[in-house]
Design an enzyme around this catalytic site. Structure first.
Site, short mmCIF file in Angstrom:
data_model
loop_
_atom_site.label_atom_id
_atom_site.label_comp_id
_atom_site.label_asym_id
_atom_site.label_seq_id
_atom_site.Cartn_x
_atom_site.Cartn_y
_atom_site.Cartn_z
N ASP A 11 0.66 -1.17 0.04
CA ASP A 11 -0.27 -0.29 -0.09
C ASP A 11 1.12 0.91 -0.16
OD1 ASP A 11 -2.52 1.72 0.43
OD2 ASP A 11 -1.89 1.50 2.57
N SER A 12 0.70 1.94 -0.04
CA SER A 12 1.03 3.56 -0.08
C SER A 12 1.85 3.95 1.38
CB SER A 12 0.67 4.79 -0.44
OG SER A 12 -0.78 5.02 0.66
N CYS A 74 -4.58 -1.78 -1.63
CA CYS A 74 -5.16 -0.73 -2.05
C CYS A 74 -6.34 -0.31 -2.69
CB CYS A 74 -4.02 -0.02 -2.06
SG CYS A 74 -3.87 2.63 -2.83
N GLU A 152 -1.76 7.67 9.03
CA GLU A 152 -0.64 7.16 8.67
C GLU A 152 0.85 7.94 10.46
OE1 GLU A 152 2.36 6.25 6.49
OE2 GLU A 152 -0.24 5.04 5.83
N CYS A 182 -10.98 3.14 1.14
CA CYS A 182 -9.40 3.39 1.17
C CYS A 182 -9.00 2.95 2.47
CB CYS A 182 -8.76 4.56 1.73
SG CYS A 182 -7.56 4.54 2.47
N HIS A 184 -6.83 2.59 4.95
CA HIS A 184 -6.64 3.44 5.82
C HIS A 184 -8.04 4.01 7.07
CE1 HIS A 184 -2.83 4.62 3.58
NE2 HIS A 184 -2.01 5.17 4.82
#
Ligand code: DGL
Length: 260
Positions: A11-12, A74, A152, A182, A184
């Site tokens: 993922d990012s 993602c 994050e 998403c 996250h």
């Protein structure tokens, strides 16, 4: 047959850990290599060309670990780069997309909200998913700026200030299902739920992705019977990633630096 080769997951950033958690629960014997591309977070502000290039480089890196399967953990990278990756690489590749189909099945009112990155919100991939799987429903797509960065950082103060704004939009729209589009966001699912009335169900794709991984492994006779390792990489700050991942996974994570 038994295959000890790892599954590659990326993922990012830490969002992909929400998918990794579900894969670990369902498939505890699988060896895993996780990569957080934090040098490039947020993916939600990148173009299709950029995402194709970035995800291709990541896949080459993970293939260096002899992965047997790739999970694009993602939504944004899946919407913009999955078909490119599938054309470029021959291993099985599984993506994550917003759970539109289950949302349409669960919604009594036919009113659904999808929270995602701005890129996923405006993607034709998502528009087509809605057209195909929720044709009769009204779907509000909200592209959330910055929420993934707050996750994050595990910045719960900023998250606490951001979520009520979205909760108001969701309630004004009258939705009874919220899709977390998403990876996250499932990491703050409890906080999201707390901001919404009990009449809104909150769903994500993590469990369905883990089931899909299991299905493809079984079908290709690629399952592992023995857990030997889990490796964690970031393209940015290893100390920061290790700290956040250790909190999110309730384990002692020591990430290594990945140079793509
Ligand atoms: N976690 C990602 C997703 O599912 C992307 C977050 C970002 O980098 O913008 O879309």
């Amino acid at each position: 047959m038994h295959c000890k080769k790892p599954i590659g997951i990326f993922d990012s950033g830490v969002g992909g850990l929400s998918v990794l958690i579900e894969i670990k629960k369902l498939l505890p014997n699988e060896n895993l290599v996780f990569l957080a591309d934090q040098k490039n977070v947020p993916y939600g502000l990148k173009t299709q060309n950029q995402l194709e290039k970035i995800t291709e480089d990541i896949t080459h890196f993970l293939l260096g670990h002899d992965i047997k399967m790739l999970v694009v953990a993602c939504n944004t990278a899946t919407c913009y780069a999955l078909s490119h990756l599938r054309k470029t690489f021959s291993i099985p590749i599984i993506g994550v997309v917003p759970a539109i189909k289950p949302a349409a099945q669960k919604s009594q009112k036919g009113k659904i909200v999808v929270m995602s990155t701005p890129a996923t919100a405006k993607s034709s991939y998502l528009k087509n998913l809605i057209k195909d799987h929720a044709p009769g429903a009204q779907v509000l797509r909200i592209g959330c700026h910055g929420l993934e960065d707050q996750v994050e950082e595990l910045d719960y103060i900023a998250i606490g200030q951001t979520l009520p704004k979205y909760a108001t939009k969701i309630e004004n729209f009258g939705a009874d299902v919220l899709v977390l589009g998403c990876t996250h966001y499932p990491l703050i699912k409890d906080k999201i739920k707390r901001n919404l009335g009990s009449g809104v169900r909150v769903i994500d794709s993590g469990k369905a992705v883990a089931q899909r991984v299991k299905f493809i492994l079984d079908q290709n006779k690629l399952s592992s019977k023995e857990k030997i390792f889990e490796l964690y990489y970031t393209t940015s700050d290893t100390v920061k990633f290790s700290k956040v991942a250790s909190i999110l996974l309730a384990a002692d994570i020591k990430a290594q630096k990945a140079v793509l």
